[in-house]
Write a protein that holds these residues in place. Structure first.
Motif, PDB file in Angstrom:
ATOM      1  N   PHE A  33       0.849  -1.284  -0.012  1.00  0.00           N
ATOM      2  CA  PHE A  33       0.028  -0.117  -0.026  1.00  0.00           C
ATOM      3  C   PHE A  33       0.753   1.222   0.026  1.00  0.00           C
ATOM      4  O   PHE A  33       2.109   1.249   0.753  1.00  0.00           O
ATOM      5  N   PHE A  48      -2.965   0.747  -3.886  1.00  0.00           N
ATOM      6  CA  PHE A  48      -2.605  -0.516  -3.263  1.00  0.00           C
ATOM      7  C   PHE A  48      -2.379  -1.673  -4.214  1.00  0.00           C
ATOM      8  O   PHE A  48      -2.792  -1.575  -5.474  1.00  0.00           O
ATOM      9  N   TYR A  50      -2.376  -5.934  -4.741  1.00  0.00           N
ATOM     10  CA  TYR A  50      -2.701  -7.152  -4.175  1.00  0.00           C
ATOM     11  C   TYR A  50      -1.833  -8.283  -4.694  1.00  0.00           C
ATOM     12  O   TYR A  50      -1.836  -9.543  -4.070  1.00  0.00           O
ATOM     13  N   GLU A  56      -4.605  -1.528  -7.667  1.00  0.00           N
ATOM     14  CA  GLU A  56      -5.924  -0.744  -7.788  1.00  0.00           C
ATOM     15  C   GLU A  56      -6.041   0.495  -6.861  1.00  0.00           C
ATOM     16  O   GLU A  56      -5.035   0.857  -6.280  1.00  0.00           O
ATOM     17  N   LYS A  57      -6.713   1.408  -7.490  1.00  0.00           N
ATOM     18  CA  LYS A  57      -6.651   2.840  -7.002  1.00  0.00           C
ATOM     19  C   LYS A  57      -7.445   2.994  -5.484  1.00  0.00           C
ATOM     20  O   LYS A  57      -8.358   2.241  -5.394  1.00  0.00           O
TER      21      LYS A  57
ATOM     22  N   TYR B  99      -9.019  -5.465   1.983  1.00  0.00           N
ATOM     23  CA  TYR B  99      -7.662  -5.206   2.287  1.00  0.00           C
ATOM     24  C   TYR B  99      -7.438  -3.707   2.936  1.00  0.00           C
ATOM     25  O   TYR B  99      -6.420  -3.538   3.584  1.00  0.00           O
TER      26      TYR B  99
END
Lengths: 110, 113
Positions: A33, A48, A50, A56-57, B99
């Motif tokens: 992140f 972030f 994964y 991903e925004k 997450y």
């Protein structure tokens, strides 16, 4: 112990420069992140990742991009730095519902 | 979406006195709850977390927090503070199936002798 390192503690750049902030973790975590921290606003999520090459925004992605070519490394890129991007930038990696943070990079854009 | 409100931005306290930092959250789904501490010029360090089970959670450095589901609160306490507890404290929540962490604005604790 989990270790998250960031390439610089302090950075000064000029408006319009391309800026790279690097983050490395040594625990084989899949999730990483980038946050920015501003007084009175807490931490806000920029992007972030994964997994490798997956991103991903977050809540405030405008003006930023990221790169994750290897599992241990997650880079934040400011394509054209602006003064409103002066802030503290924190990187984290995640395992088992816990996020582990690096020491932060204090970026000043003049 | 989740939101976190830390009710005090600054808490001055004398050494050996108790301290309580208040945190309220809102969420339409069940969440995990966390308290992090940031010492001057450092990154964030986990103090404690609530995932499930007992609502009273004990953390490092003598801190504890109590989860109150009906009041959607997760207040942090320490019965006797030290000068070294001077830091910024952040409350955070994360949905069980996501997450992402959502942080409060932070509470600065200043301990005086």
């Amino acid at each position: 112990d989990v270790k998250v390192t960031q390439s610089s503690r302090y950075l000064v750049k000029r408006t319009g420069e391309k800026v790279f902030l690097e983050c490395v973790q040594d625990m084989d975590h899949e999730n990483m992140f980038w946050y920015r921290q501003d007084p009175g606003l807490g931490l806000r999520l920029i992007y972030f990742s994964y997994d490798v090459k997956m991103k991903e925004k977050g809540d405030i992605p405008e003006g930023y991009s990221v790169s994750r070519e290897k599992k241990e490394r997650f880079s934040l890129i400011l394509e054209s730095a602006s003064t409103n991007q002066t802030s503290m930038y924190l990187c984290a990696s995640r395992q088992n519902n816990e996020q582990f943070f690096g020491p932060g990079t204090r970026l000043t854009v003049l | 979406a989740q939101s976190v409100t830390q009710l005090d931005s600054q808490v001055p306290v004398f050494e050996e006195a108790p301290v309580e930092l208040r945190c309220n959250y809102s969420s339409s789904v069940s969440v995990y709850l966390f308290w992090y501490v940031q010492y001057p010029n450092q990154g964030l360090q986990l103090l404690l977390k609530y995932l499930s089970g007992s609502t009273l959670v004990k953390g490092i450095n003598g801190f504890e927090a109590e989860f109150n589901k009906s009041q959607t609160s997760f207040h942090l306490r320490k019965p006797s503070v030290h000068i070294s507890d001077t830091a910024e404290y952040f409350c955070a929540v994360s949905p069980l199936t996501d997450y992402k962490l959502s942080f409060g604005a932070g509470t600065t604790v200043t301990v005086r002798a």
